[in-house]
Design a protein around this motif. Structure first.
Motif: not given
Length: 83
Positions: A44-46, A74-76, A80-83
């Motif tokens: 999901e992160e990838d 980066s995945a983080s 982070g855009y989803r929060q």
């Protein structure tokens, strides 16, 4: 091969990778277990990173910038855009 065709080919490679990860994700969801769940989370992160890269490339092309300047974040950062 023209420059535009090469760039589109790179988009196709990203889309091919996305498709392969989605197929793996679907297979793992049917398996269950902690290892499968951990792998699904990584997929999901990838996927988020790949979709973000593809959006960057498409936006660059749309506004006359160089899609090659797009880079995977980066995945983080992407998550982070989803929060």
């Amino acid at each position: 091969m023209s420059g535009e065709m090469r760039l589109m080919g790179e988009d196709d490679q990203i889309l091919h990778r996305i498709k392969a990860m989605i197929e793996e994700e679907h297979e793992l969801r049917g398996v269950g277990g902690a290892q499968a769940a951990a792998r699904v989370r990584r997929i999901e992160e990838d996927l988020d990173v790949c979709w973000d890269l593809l959006r960057q490339r498409r936006a660059a092309r749309e506004f006359g910038a160089d899609p090659e300047a797009a880079h995977p974040r980066s995945a983080s950062e992407v998550e982070g855009y989803r929060q």
